[in-house]
Design a protein around this motif. Sequence first.
Motif, PDB file in Angstrom:
ATOM      1  N   MET A   1      29.287  45.499  79.282  1.00 16.68           N
ATOM      2  CA  MET A   1      29.839  45.888  78.003  1.00 16.68           C
ATOM      3  C   MET A   1      31.358  45.804  78.003  1.00 16.68           C
ATOM      4  SD  MET A   1      27.537  48.905  76.513  1.00 16.68           S
ATOM      5  CE  MET A   1      25.807  48.673  76.333  1.00 16.68           C
ATOM      6  N   GLY A   2      31.934  45.734  79.162  1.00 19.16           N
ATOM      7  CA  GLY A   2      33.376  45.604  79.244  1.00 19.16           C
ATOM      8  C   GLY A   2      34.128  46.921  79.266  1.00 19.16           C
ATOM      9  N   HIS A   3      33.423  48.046  79.305  1.00 17.79           N
ATOM     10  CA  HIS A   3      34.098  49.337  79.354  1.00 17.79           C
ATOM     11  C   HIS A   3      34.478  49.666  80.797  1.00 17.79           C
ATOM     12  CE1 HIS A   3      31.646  50.141  75.528  1.00 17.79           C
ATOM     13  NE2 HIS A   3      32.842  49.714  75.196  1.00 17.79           N
ATOM     14  N   THR A   4      35.577  50.367  80.946  1.00 14.86           N
ATOM     15  CA  THR A   4      36.060  50.675  82.286  1.00 14.86           C
ATOM     16  C   THR A   4      35.357  51.863  82.923  1.00 14.86           C
ATOM     17  OG1 THR A   4      37.827  52.028  81.368  1.00 14.86           O
ATOM     18  CG2 THR A   4      38.347  49.717  81.828  1.00 14.86           C
ATOM     19  N   SER A   5      34.657  52.659  82.119  1.00 17.05           N
ATOM     20  CA  SER A   5      33.960  53.817  82.671  1.00 17.05           C
ATOM     21  C   SER A   5      32.766  54.169  81.798  1.00 17.05           C
ATOM     22  CB  SER A   5      34.898  55.021  82.750  1.00 17.05           C
ATOM     23  OG  SER A   5      35.205  55.471  81.437  1.00 17.05           O
ATOM     24  N   ILE A   6      31.859  54.958  82.370  1.00 19.89           N
ATOM     25  CA  ILE A   6      30.704  55.412  81.615  1.00 19.89           C
ATOM     26  C   ILE A   6      31.142  56.329  80.479  1.00 19.89           C
ATOM     27  CG2 ILE A   6      30.210  57.381  83.115  1.00 19.89           C
ATOM     28  CD1 ILE A   6      27.626  55.081  81.407  1.00 19.89           C
ATOM     29  N   GLU A   7      32.221  57.072  80.704  1.00 23.83           N
ATOM     30  CA  GLU A   7      32.728  57.957  79.655  1.00 23.83           C
ATOM     31  C   GLU A   7      33.169  57.164  78.427  1.00 23.83           C
ATOM     32  OE1 GLU A   7      33.794  58.176  82.850  1.00 23.83           O
ATOM     33  OE2 GLU A   7      32.815  60.040  83.437  1.00 23.83           O
ATOM     34  N   GLU A   8      33.818  56.037  78.661  1.00 20.33           N
ATOM     35  CA  GLU A   8      34.256  55.198  77.549  1.00 20.33           C
ATOM     36  C   GLU A   8      33.048  54.656  76.772  1.00 20.33           C
ATOM     37  OE1 GLU A   8      36.925  51.209  76.587  1.00 20.33           O
ATOM     38  OE2 GLU A   8      36.861  51.995  78.637  1.00 20.33           O
ATOM     39  N   THR A   9      32.031  54.224  77.496  1.00 22.52           N
ATOM     40  CA  THR A   9      30.814  53.735  76.854  1.00 22.52           C
ATOM     41  C   THR A   9      30.160  54.845  76.044  1.00 22.52           C
ATOM     42  OG1 THR A   9      30.473  52.186  78.672  1.00 22.52           O
ATOM     43  CG2 THR A   9      28.576  52.640  77.250  1.00 22.52           C
ATOM     44  N   TYR A  10      30.071  56.024  76.643  1.00 23.80           N
ATOM     45  CA  TYR A  10      29.478  57.167  75.951  1.00 23.80           C
ATOM     46  C   TYR A  10      30.243  57.498  74.677  1.00 23.80           C
ATOM     47  CZ  TYR A  10      28.440  61.972  74.791  1.00 23.80           C
ATOM     48  OH  TYR A  10      28.121  63.113  74.110  1.00 23.80           O
ATOM     49  N   CYS A  11      31.557  57.594  74.779  1.00 20.31           N
ATOM     50  CA  CYS A  11      32.361  57.946  73.609  1.00 20.31           C
ATOM     51  C   CYS A  11      32.241  56.884  72.509  1.00 20.31           C
ATOM     52  CB  CYS A  11      33.823  58.143  74.003  1.00 20.31           C
ATOM     53  SG  CYS A  11      34.108  59.653  74.940  1.00 20.31           S
ATOM     54  N   THR A  12      32.070  55.651  72.902  1.00 18.97           N
ATOM     55  CA  THR A  12      31.972  54.568  71.928  1.00 18.97           C
ATOM     56  C   THR A  12      30.624  54.561  71.209  1.00 18.97           C
ATOM     57  OG1 THR A  12      33.458  53.218  73.264  1.00 18.97           O
ATOM     58  CG2 THR A  12      32.119  52.060  71.638  1.00 18.97           C
ATOM     59  N   TYR A  13      29.540  54.830  71.945  1.00 18.94           N
ATOM     60  CA  TYR A  13      28.203  54.640  71.377  1.00 18.94           C
ATOM     61  C   TYR A  13      27.395  55.916  71.167  1.00 18.94           C
ATOM     62  CZ  TYR A  13      29.196  49.806  72.454  1.00 18.94           C
ATOM     63  OH  TYR A  13      29.765  48.566  72.497  1.00 18.94           O
ATOM     64  N   ARG A  14      27.931  57.068  71.458  1.00 20.08           N
ATOM     65  CA  ARG A  14      27.139  58.305  71.373  1.00 20.08           C
ATOM     66  C   ARG A  14      26.604  58.586  69.979  1.00 20.08           C
ATOM     67  NH1 ARG A  14      31.948  62.605  72.454  1.00 20.08           N
ATOM     68  NH2 ARG A  14      33.214  61.989  70.693  1.00 20.08           N
ATOM     69  N   HIS A  15      27.304  58.146  68.961  1.00 17.54           N
ATOM     70  CA  HIS A  15      26.856  58.401  67.590  1.00 17.54           C
ATOM     71  C   HIS A  15      25.581  57.635  67.236  1.00 17.54           C
ATOM     72  CE1 HIS A  15      29.031  54.623  67.249  1.00 17.54           C
ATOM     73  NE2 HIS A  15      28.353  54.401  66.132  1.00 17.54           N
ATOM     74  N   LEU A  16      25.227  56.629  68.026  1.00 21.31           N
ATOM     75  CA  LEU A  16      24.050  55.820  67.725  1.00 21.31           C
ATOM     76  C   LEU A  16      22.741  56.528  68.061  1.00 21.31           C
ATOM     77  CD1 LEU A  16      25.316  52.352  68.979  1.00 21.31           C
ATOM     78  CD2 LEU A  16      25.190  53.190  66.617  1.00 21.31           C
ATOM     79  N   VAL A  17      22.795  57.517  68.942  1.00 26.22           N
ATOM     80  CA  VAL A  17      21.592  58.224  69.354  1.00 26.22           C
ATOM     81  C   VAL A  17      21.838  59.729  69.212  1.00 26.22           C
ATOM     82  CG1 VAL A  17      19.865  58.474  71.166  1.00 26.22           C
ATOM     83  CG2 VAL A  17      21.196  56.381  71.027  1.00 26.22           C
ATOM     84  N   PRO A  18      21.792  60.221  67.970  1.00 26.29           N
ATOM     85  CA  PRO A  18      22.042  61.648  67.778  1.00 26.29           C
ATOM     86  C   PRO A  18      20.996  62.498  68.499  1.00 26.29           C
ATOM     87  CG  PRO A  18      21.476  60.586  65.688  1.00 26.29           C
ATOM     88  CD  PRO A  18      21.483  59.534  66.742  1.00 26.29           C
ATOM     89  N   GLY A  19      21.448  63.577  69.070  1.00 20.67           N
ATOM     90  CA  GLY A  19      20.550  64.472  69.782  1.00 20.67           C
ATOM     91  C   GLY A  19      20.246  64.055  71.206  1.00 20.67           C
TER      92      GLY A  19
END
Length: 57
Positions: A1-19
């Motif tokens: 995905m090109g993100h430097t950390s799992i935190e960055e990925t989480y912050c970017t996509y967390r809204h896609l899977v509410p709950g």
Amino acid sequence: MGHTSIEETYCTYRHLVPGSITKAVRILDAALRETAWPALEQRKACRLLVAQQLHRT
């Protein structure tokens, strides 16, 4: 995905899977309860047994 950390990925996509965080917490909590609770109860029983033996002597 090109993100430097799992935190960055989480912050970017967390809204896609509410709950999803709540569900993950529940799953982890249940797993920890199943593995940690029996060990805790076993330690309590062992301490009680030792205390009883000490009081007999």
